[in-house]
Write a protein that holds these residues in place. Sequence first.
Motif, PDB file in Angstrom:
ATOM      1  N   THR A 136      26.454  -9.805  10.547  1.00  0.00           N
ATOM      2  CA  THR A 136      26.024  -8.752  11.466  1.00  0.00           C
ATOM      3  C   THR A 136      26.769  -8.833  12.801  1.00  0.00           C
ATOM      4  O   THR A 136      27.041  -7.812  13.432  1.00  0.00           O
ATOM      5  CB  THR A 136      24.514  -8.829  11.716  1.00  0.00           C
ATOM      6  N   ALA A 137      27.099 -10.027  13.245  1.00  0.00           N
ATOM      7  CA  ALA A 137      27.855 -10.176  14.491  1.00  0.00           C
ATOM      8  C   ALA A 137      29.259  -9.584  14.343  1.00  0.00           C
ATOM      9  O   ALA A 137      29.733  -8.844  15.212  1.00  0.00           O
ATOM     10  CB  ALA A 137      27.940 -11.648  14.887  1.00  0.00           C
ATOM     11  N   PHE A 138      29.935  -9.909  13.226  1.00  0.00           N
ATOM     12  CA  PHE A 138      31.273  -9.357  12.989  1.00  0.00           C
ATOM     13  C   PHE A 138      31.223  -7.836  12.826  1.00  0.00           C
ATOM     14  O   PHE A 138      32.081  -7.119  13.341  1.00  0.00           O
ATOM     15  CB  PHE A 138      31.900  -9.999  11.746  1.00  0.00           C
ATOM     16  N   SER A 139      30.216  -7.350  12.092  1.00  0.00           N
ATOM     17  CA  SER A 139      30.105  -5.900  11.898  1.00  0.00           C
ATOM     18  C   SER A 139      29.791  -5.206  13.217  1.00  0.00           C
ATOM     19  O   SER A 139      30.283  -4.107  13.489  1.00  0.00           O
ATOM     20  CB  SER A 139      29.030  -5.582  10.865  1.00  0.00           C
ATOM     21  N   GLY A 140      28.969  -5.840  14.074  1.00  0.00           N
ATOM     22  CA  GLY A 140      28.674  -5.257  15.379  1.00  0.00           C
ATOM     23  C   GLY A 140      29.923  -5.110  16.218  1.00  0.00           C
ATOM     24  O   GLY A 140      30.163  -4.070  16.843  1.00  0.00           O
ATOM     25  N   LEU A 141      30.766  -6.148  16.218  1.00  0.00           N
ATOM     26  CA  LEU A 141      32.028  -6.094  16.956  1.00  0.00           C
ATOM     27  C   LEU A 141      32.940  -5.006  16.400  1.00  0.00           C
ATOM     28  O   LEU A 141      33.544  -4.227  17.158  1.00  0.00           O
ATOM     29  CB  LEU A 141      32.727  -7.459  16.878  1.00  0.00           C
ATOM     30  N   ALA A 142      33.034  -4.940  15.065  1.00  0.00           N
ATOM     31  CA  ALA A 142      33.905  -3.941  14.433  1.00  0.00           C
ATOM     32  C   ALA A 142      33.420  -2.527  14.713  1.00  0.00           C
ATOM     33  O   ALA A 142      34.222  -1.625  15.026  1.00  0.00           O
ATOM     34  CB  ALA A 142      33.966  -4.185  12.926  1.00  0.00           C
ATOM     35  N   PHE A 143      32.109  -2.315  14.636  1.00  0.00           N
ATOM     36  CA  PHE A 143      31.566  -0.970  14.840  1.00  0.00           C
ATOM     37  C   PHE A 143      31.685  -0.527  16.295  1.00  0.00           C
ATOM     38  O   PHE A 143      31.933   0.651  16.571  1.00  0.00           O
ATOM     39  CB  PHE A 143      30.107  -0.925  14.395  1.00  0.00           C
ATOM     40  N   ILE A 144      31.511  -1.449  17.227  1.00  0.00           N
ATOM     41  CA  ILE A 144      31.670  -1.098  18.647  1.00  0.00           C
ATOM     42  C   ILE A 144      33.104  -0.696  18.932  1.00  0.00           C
ATOM     43  O   ILE A 144      33.376   0.304  19.611  1.00  0.00           O
ATOM     44  CB  ILE A 144      31.245  -2.283  19.536  1.00  0.00           C
ATOM     45  N   THR A 145      34.051  -1.452  18.394  1.00  0.00           N
ATOM     46  CA  THR A 145      35.469  -1.124  18.576  1.00  0.00           C
ATOM     47  C   THR A 145      35.813   0.217  17.946  1.00  0.00           C
ATOM     48  O   THR A 145      36.518   1.043  18.546  1.00  0.00           O
ATOM     49  CB  THR A 145      36.349  -2.226  17.954  1.00  0.00           C
ATOM     50  N   ALA A 146      35.302   0.451  16.721  1.00  0.00           N
ATOM     51  CA  ALA A 146      35.559   1.727  16.035  1.00  0.00           C
ATOM     52  C   ALA A 146      34.965   2.893  16.802  1.00  0.00           C
ATOM     53  O   ALA A 146      35.570   3.967  16.894  1.00  0.00           O
ATOM     54  CB  ALA A 146      34.995   1.672  14.621  1.00  0.00           C
ATOM     55  N   SER A 147      33.782   2.693  17.381  1.00  0.00           N
ATOM     56  CA  SER A 147      33.126   3.759  18.131  1.00  0.00           C
ATOM     57  C   SER A 147      33.938   4.150  19.358  1.00  0.00           C
ATOM     58  O   SER A 147      34.131   5.340  19.641  1.00  0.00           O
ATOM     59  CB  SER A 147      31.721   3.314  18.559  1.00  0.00           C
ATOM     60  N   LEU A 148      34.424   3.163  20.091  1.00  0.00           N
ATOM     61  CA  LEU A 148      35.218   3.446  21.285  1.00  0.00           C
ATOM     62  C   LEU A 148      36.515   4.170  20.930  1.00  0.00           C
ATOM     63  O   LEU A 148      36.918   5.121  21.617  1.00  0.00           O
ATOM     64  CB  LEU A 148      35.514   2.144  22.036  1.00  0.00           C
ATOM     65  N   THR A 149      37.156   3.731  19.845  1.00  0.00           N
ATOM     66  CA  THR A 149      38.381   4.403  19.394  1.00  0.00           C
ATOM     67  C   THR A 149      38.095   5.835  18.985  1.00  0.00           C
ATOM     68  O   THR A 149      38.868   6.755  19.298  1.00  0.00           O
ATOM     69  CB  THR A 149      38.991   3.636  18.202  1.00  0.00           C
ATOM     70  N   TYR A 150      36.987   6.038  18.309  1.00  0.00           N
ATOM     71  CA  TYR A 150      36.579   7.380  17.879  1.00  0.00           C
ATOM     72  C   TYR A 150      36.351   8.292  19.072  1.00  0.00           C
ATOM     73  O   TYR A 150      36.790   9.441  19.088  1.00  0.00           O
ATOM     74  CB  TYR A 150      35.315   7.262  17.034  1.00  0.00           C
ATOM     75  N   PHE A 151      35.681   7.786  20.099  1.00  0.00           N
ATOM     76  CA  PHE A 151      35.390   8.607  21.274  1.00  0.00           C
ATOM     77  C   PHE A 151      36.670   9.016  21.997  1.00  0.00           C
ATOM     78  O   PHE A 151      36.775  10.136  22.508  1.00  0.00           O
ATOM     79  CB  PHE A 151      34.456   7.854  22.230  1.00  0.00           C
ATOM     80  N   VAL A 152      37.647   8.119  22.050  1.00  0.00           N
ATOM     81  CA  VAL A 152      38.934   8.458  22.672  1.00  0.00           C
ATOM     82  C   VAL A 152      39.627   9.576  21.898  1.00  0.00           C
ATOM     83  O   VAL A 152      40.178  10.521  22.481  1.00  0.00           O
ATOM     84  CB  VAL A 152      39.845   7.210  22.751  1.00  0.00           C
ATOM     85  N   GLN A 153      39.592   9.501  20.572  1.00  0.00           N
ATOM     86  CA  GLN A 153      40.200  10.546  19.743  1.00  0.00           C
ATOM     87  C   GLN A 153      39.483  11.882  19.912  1.00  0.00           C
ATOM     88  O   GLN A 153      40.119  12.938  19.936  1.00  0.00           O
ATOM     89  CB  GLN A 153      40.169  10.114  18.274  1.00  0.00           C
ATOM     90  N   VAL A 154      38.163  11.841  20.039  1.00  0.00           N
ATOM     91  CA  VAL A 154      37.379  13.065  20.244  1.00  0.00           C
ATOM     92  C   VAL A 154      37.787  13.738  21.554  1.00  0.00           C
ATOM     93  O   VAL A 154      38.025  14.950  21.603  1.00  0.00           O
ATOM     94  CB  VAL A 154      35.876  12.757  20.242  1.00  0.00           C
ATOM     95  N   LEU A 155      37.889  12.963  22.620  1.00  0.00           N
ATOM     96  CA  LEU A 155      38.261  13.527  23.918  1.00  0.00           C
ATOM     97  C   LEU A 155      39.670  14.086  23.898  1.00  0.00           C
ATOM     98  O   LEU A 155      39.965  15.094  24.548  1.00  0.00           O
ATOM     99  CB  LEU A 155      38.116  12.456  25.006  1.00  0.00           C
ATOM    100  N   SER A 156      40.564  13.460  23.146  1.00  0.00           N
ATOM    101  CA  SER A 156      41.916  13.988  22.999  1.00  0.00           C
ATOM    102  C   SER A 156      41.901  15.331  22.272  1.00  0.00           C
ATOM    103  O   SER A 156      42.621  16.266  22.641  1.00  0.00           O
ATOM    104  CB  SER A 156      42.786  12.984  22.231  1.00  0.00           C
ATOM    105  N   ALA A 157      41.070  15.436  21.234  1.00  0.00           N
ATOM    106  CA  ALA A 157      40.939  16.691  20.493  1.00  0.00           C
ATOM    107  C   ALA A 157      40.329  17.787  21.358  1.00  0.00           C
ATOM    108  O   ALA A 157      40.701  18.962  21.249  1.00  0.00           O
ATOM    109  CB  ALA A 157      40.095  16.475  19.239  1.00  0.00           C
ATOM    110  N   VAL A 158      39.399  17.418  22.238  1.00  0.00           N
ATOM    111  CA  VAL A 158      38.804  18.389  23.155  1.00  0.00           C
ATOM    112  C   VAL A 158      39.858  18.914  24.132  1.00  0.00           C
ATOM    113  O   VAL A 158      39.866  20.100  24.481  1.00  0.00           O
ATOM    114  CB  VAL A 158      37.627  17.754  23.920  1.00  0.00           C
ATOM    115  N   GLY A 159      40.762  18.033  24.559  1.00  0.00           N
ATOM    116  CA  GLY A 159      41.844  18.460  25.445  1.00  0.00           C
ATOM    117  C   GLY A 159      42.742  19.488  24.778  1.00  0.00           C
ATOM    118  O   GLY A 159      43.146  20.476  25.411  1.00  0.00           O
ATOM    119  N   LEU A 160      43.063  19.293  23.498  1.00  0.00           N
ATOM    120  CA  LEU A 160      43.868  20.264  22.762  1.00  0.00           C
ATOM    121  C   LEU A 160      43.130  21.587  22.636  1.00  0.00           C
ATOM    122  O   LEU A 160      43.731  22.671  22.719  1.00  0.00           O
ATOM    123  CB  LEU A 160      44.203  19.724  21.369  1.00  0.00           C
ATOM    124  N   GLN A 161      41.819  21.526  22.452  1.00  0.00           N
ATOM    125  CA  GLN A 161      40.992  22.721  22.349  1.00  0.00           C
ATOM    126  C   GLN A 161      41.096  23.564  23.620  1.00  0.00           C
ATOM    127  O   GLN A 161      41.275  24.788  23.554  1.00  0.00           O
ATOM    128  CB  GLN A 161      39.547  22.278  22.118  1.00  0.00           C
TER     129      GLN A 161
END
Length: 337
Positions: A136-161
Motif C-alpha cells: 500500500t505504501a508503494f501504491s500510494g507513492l505511485a498513485f500520487i505521482t500518477a495523479s500529479l502527472t495527470y493533472f499537468v496533462q489536463v491543464l495542458s489540454a485546457v490551454g489548447l482548448q
Amino acid sequence: MNMLYLFLGALIYILIAMDIIKTTFSSSGGGRITEMVSKAVWKIFFLVSGKNGKTKLLEYAGPSILTCTLLTWVLGLWAGLFLLLLSDPDSVVSSTTLSSASPLEKLYYAGFTLSTLGVGDYKASNDVWRIITSVTAFSGLAFITASLTYFVQVLSAVGLQSKLSLYINSMGKTPQQILANSWNGKDFSSFFDNVSDICQMLMQHTVNHHSFPVIHYFHNSQAQLSVAPAVVLLDEAYQLLEQAVSQDVKRSEVKMVMLQTALDSYLEMVKEGFLKNTSPQEDAPTPDLWQLEEKEVPLNKREEVELTFKQTLKDRRRLLSSLLEMDGWPWKEVYQS
C-alpha cells in the motif's frame, strides 16, 4: 478476524486503485468513480450559477472537479486500508509497548503509510501485515505521482482548448463574418489557408477529450475563449460555405472534407460522452445572408438556404443547441447582433 471489514476494505481499495489507473493511464476516458464525481460537481456549479455561461463561478468548476477527484482517491484508499487493518484487532501495534493499536491509531497508521511518511511510532504486527503495508505504501507513492502527472496533462489540454477557441473567434465573430472576411472577390482562399491549423487543433482537442474527459468541464466566462460557442461558430460557417455559397465558387475539396471530418468527430464524441438529452429549449436561428450579399458573394436562393438550415440540418443544429445549453450559452453568442 472480521471478514466483513476485510472484504469491504479490499473492495474499496481495489475499486479506487482501478479508477486511478483507468483515469491516469488509459487513453479512453476516466474511471466510473471519476466520471460520477465530475458530473456531480459540474451539476452543482451549473445550477448555482443559474446555467449562465458568463458567470465567473463556472470558472471554478474544473479546478474543483480535479480537487474533489483527488480527495475521493485519497479518502478511498485511506478508508480501504483502514478497514483492512480493522479486520484484525492485532494488525498494528505500538513500536514501544507492542500493545495493539486502537481504531483511531490504525486510521493514523493507514494515513502515514499511504503518504509514505514512515513516522514509525506504530508498526505492523506480523509478516502478512508488513507485506500489506509495503504494498500500500508503494501504491500510494505511485498513485500520487500518477495523479500529479495527470493533472499537468489536463491543464495542458485546457490551454489548447482556449487556444482553439481564440483562433476561431479571431477569424470573425459570426459565421457570416468569417466568410465575409475571407472573401477576396473570387474565392475563400484565406479561409482555407487556416483550415489545416484549425483541423489539427480540433482533432487534438477531440483526442484530449477521450483521454481527459474532465476538460469538458473547464469553463471560461468569456465566450471567445469558450470552446462550445467556438465549435458551433465554426460549424455554422462551414455549413454556410457548403449550403449557401454557390457551387460556382472555387473550393478546396480536400480541406472541406478535413473540416467536416474534424467537426463530425468532435460532435460525435460530445454526443456519446456528455449529451444524453438532445432536446434543447432554444431552437437554432436561421442565418441571414446580408453580410455576404454586401460582399457580393455568389449565393444560392435564399429560400433554398433557409429550407436547408431548417430541415436538412435540423438534427445537427439541435445537437449544436444542446452543446451550447449544457455549457450555459445561448445562440446569440454565435449570431451576434
